[in-house]
Design a protein around this motif. Structure first.
Motif, mmCIF file in Angstrom:
data_model
loop_
_atom_site.group_PDB
_atom_site.id
_atom_site.type_symbol
_atom_site.label_atom_id
_atom_site.label_comp_id
_atom_site.label_asym_id
_atom_site.label_seq_id
_atom_site.Cartn_x
_atom_site.Cartn_y
_atom_site.Cartn_z
ATOM 1 N N ASP A 1 40.401 49.769 -12.693
ATOM 2 C CA ASP A 1 41.552 49.633 -13.585
ATOM 3 C C ASP A 1 41.466 50.537 -14.806
ATOM 4 O OD1 ASP A 1 42.657 47.776 -11.937
ATOM 5 O OD2 ASP A 1 41.896 46.035 -13.040
ATOM 6 N N LEU A 2 40.272 51.075 -15.096
ATOM 7 C CA LEU A 2 40.125 51.931 -16.275
ATOM 8 C C LEU A 2 40.347 53.404 -15.942
ATOM 9 C CD1 LEU A 2 37.132 50.383 -18.268
ATOM 10 C CD2 LEU A 2 39.577 50.049 -18.587
ATOM 11 N N CYS A 3 39.541 53.920 -15.007
ATOM 12 C CA CYS A 3 39.653 55.355 -14.701
ATOM 13 C C CYS A 3 40.714 55.664 -13.657
ATOM 14 C CB CYS A 3 38.304 55.895 -14.254
ATOM 15 S SG CYS A 3 37.728 55.226 -12.677
ATOM 16 N N LYS A 4 41.127 54.641 -12.873
ATOM 17 C CA LYS A 4 42.186 54.791 -11.868
ATOM 18 C C LYS A 4 41.823 55.724 -10.717
ATOM 19 C CE LYS A 4 44.960 52.376 -14.559
ATOM 20 N NZ LYS A 4 45.312 50.979 -14.238
ATOM 21 N N THR A 5 40.552 56.155 -10.627
ATOM 22 C CA THR A 5 40.175 57.113 -9.581
ATOM 23 C C THR A 5 39.044 56.605 -8.692
ATOM 24 O OG1 THR A 5 38.675 58.207 -11.132
ATOM 25 C CG2 THR A 5 40.911 59.089 -10.960
ATOM 26 N N ALA A 6 38.038 55.980 -9.288
ATOM 27 C CA ALA A 6 36.857 55.563 -8.526
ATOM 28 C C ALA A 6 37.076 54.201 -7.886
ATOM 29 C CB ALA A 6 35.636 55.513 -9.444
#
Length: 553
Positions: free
Chosen positions: A14-19
């Protein structure tokens, strides 16, 4: 394919949206990847709870009664109830303060857990203890009253038939008292048992609420702990004694012996202190890696901070290079400031058991008490100068002081303004402390008096009567770095913590002076120390004028 591994492909952090996500913070209700977990935990102002994603707990949000398709994820502070996002924007809650339901749930859950801990560990055991005491007294009834009956029998044999009638009467009196005694104790037992049953139900309900994680149940819970802190009345029944007399046929009834009425006294039940004020907590192991949970900027000029003393978990008194003593919260907000009576800077401060502030004035030789912002000089010394001070478990003051000529040093115990004890020499008549430098002091839970003697490079510990127990001069393996202790404090586990200023660390010792470990936490010139009721360590950094709150247990 494993369902969790399949979910990882779809669900992202939810923070970086990538990992891919791996963990979940139950406190903030967000998903995190391995990289973002560290970033998330760096915010020490919030007590995060990060678990593996597959072990996460799902929150049972309540359904809005006005909007059945929405969940209540907000909390209206004014109305004191959970609300949905539609309610937030409605006129019904216009200009109302809203908070995150997760924050409210965390606070409520913590409050519930505290209540449960207190009920299980303190209140219910006291009721069990009382019930056991009454049962023991009931078990001794036959023995005690049997002794009275035996004495009456012996006296009756001496008087033979003339006294038979009186013997029977006395036996009847004894039996009546015994029945009344037993009836009284049974009534007391029933009262205690009823309260214990209520406590069991409350504890069971609390466990169910905590296990359910139900926001509605948690929000509506009302604590009854204060009701049960006042224990039921303790009934004390005094078993009467029998006083036999010499035989006189003309006065048989009088001289046979008197039996006083059964004495039944009811004592008001003790009111136990709340769990935060109790000094007998369970064993708490040391953390492998202590961590700073808050940093307070005190704002003292020249950036010199001397002492810190806890008023509560989130409020501390401080003194430094100024005549003003400051009460601050964990957000560095100034709550109260008080100037010394003389205009001199205070040498040291301490908070009493009643929450009042004590400070020493080295220049005018006084020890002063601040109550309701009014300063009262309680002790004025002659020939001695007060240095550092601490408040004891018995509400006495311990003050370490130097003589005016700087040649002597001693610790004095005061009850109010009355000197009760003076500690200056060991059994061989040698001085226990060196004069002329900083000497912080603290009383341990075992009532030892611990002094950090900077000039002697030692922590000097004496027992309650003033007899030397040991000296700690630093870690035995450390021969290269000097040990110049400054601030000192003790915790609920009888650990002794002392600041090693020049080496920027804290030493932790056990109550017998054995080194346990260091606390580093990027400290800079740690000086004054104190521990709050939950064993959080507060460290006053001399040069930065900051107070750091550290969790080490």
């Amino acid at each position: 394919m494993d369902p969790f591994r399949r979910a990882q492909i779809i669900l992202l952090c939810d923070l970086c949206k990538t990992a891919h996500l791996q963990s979940h913070c139950e406190r903030c209700d967000i998903n995190l990847c391995q990289t973002c977990v560290g970033k998330h935990l760096s915010d020490s102002s919030i007590r995060h709870k990060v678990v593996l994603y597959k072990y996460r707990k799902s929150l049972n949000y309540s359904t809005c009664p006005d909007h059945v398709d929405e969940l209540c994820k907000n909390y209206c502070e004014k109305c004191d109830l959970p609300v949905c996002s539609t309610c937030v924007s409605s006129s019904k809650h216009k200009d109302h303060d809203m908070s995150d339901i997760l924050e409210k749930l965390s606070a409520k859950t913590e409050s519930l857990q505290k209540d449960l801990d207190e009920l299980e560990s303190r209140i219910y055991p006291r009721y069990e203890e009382m019930a056991s005491g009454v049962q023991t007294e009931k078990a001794e009834l036959e023995t005690n009253y049997g002794k009275l009956t035996t004495i009456a029998d012996q006296q009756g044999e001496i008087l033979h038939w003339e006294i038979t009638a009186i013997v029977n009467q006395r036996k009847s009196d004894i039996q009546e008292m015994k029945i009344k005694h037993l009836s009284t104790l049974n009534k007391n037992t029933n009262e205690i048992t009823q309260k214990m049953a209520e406590l069991k139900q409350i504890m069971s309900d609390l466990k169910s609420i905590l296990k359910s994680n139900d926001v509605s149940l948690t929000s509506t819970y009302k604590s009854r702990n204060s009701e049960f802190r006042t224990l039921p009345p303790k009934v004390r029944v005094t078993v009467p004694s029998f006083s036999p007399q010499k035989i006189n046929k003309d006065q048989l009834n009088e001289m046979f012996g008197s039996l006083p009425p059964l004495s039944i006294n009811t004592e008001h039940g003790d009111t136990m202190k709340s769990s935060e004020a109790v000094s007998s907590p369970p064993v708490k192991p040391l953390l492998d890696e202590p961590r700073v949970t808050a940093a307070i900027d005190t704002g003292y000029r020249y950036r010199q901070l001397f002492s810190v003393s806890c008023l509560s978990e989130d409020q501390v008194w401080t003194c430094g290079e100024s005549k003003t003593m400051k009460l601050l919260n964990l957000q560095s907000e100034l709550l109260t400031s008080i100037q010394t009576k003389s205009g001199n800077k205070p040498h040291d401060i301490a908070v009493t058991r009643d929450g009042d502030l004590v400070y020493t004035d080295y220049i005018d030789n006084t020890i002063n008490l601040i109550k309701n912002k009014q300063i009262q000089t309680v002790i004025r010394l002659q020939g001695w100068r007060p240095l550092y001070v601490c408040c004891t478990a018995g509400n006495d003051l311990l003050v370490i002081m130097d003589s005016d000529d700087w040649k002597q040093s001693k610790v004095v115990r005061y009850s109010g303004s009355t000197e009760k004890q003076s500690i200056q020499f060991d059994d061989q008549g040698r001085p226990l402390y060196k004069s002329g430098d900083s000497k912080y002091l603290s009383e341990n839970k075992n009532l030892d008096i611990c002094v950090a003697d900077c000039l002697a490079s030692a922590v000097v510990v004496v027992n309650q009567s003033g007899k030397l127990r040991f000296r700690y001069t630093g870690h035995p393996s450390n021969t290269k770095q000097s040990f110049d202790p400054a601030g000192i404090t003790t915790d609920s586990q009888s650990h002794i913590l002392t600041a090693d200023t020049d080496n920027h660390r804290i030493h932790i010792l056990d109550q017998d002076g054995q080194f346990l470990r260091y606390i580093h936490c990027d400290l800079e010139d740690p000086f004054g120390l104190c521990v709050d009721i939950r064993d959080n360590l507060f460290v006053a950094e001399f040069d930065t004028a900051k107070v750091k709150k550290i969790q080490y247990l």
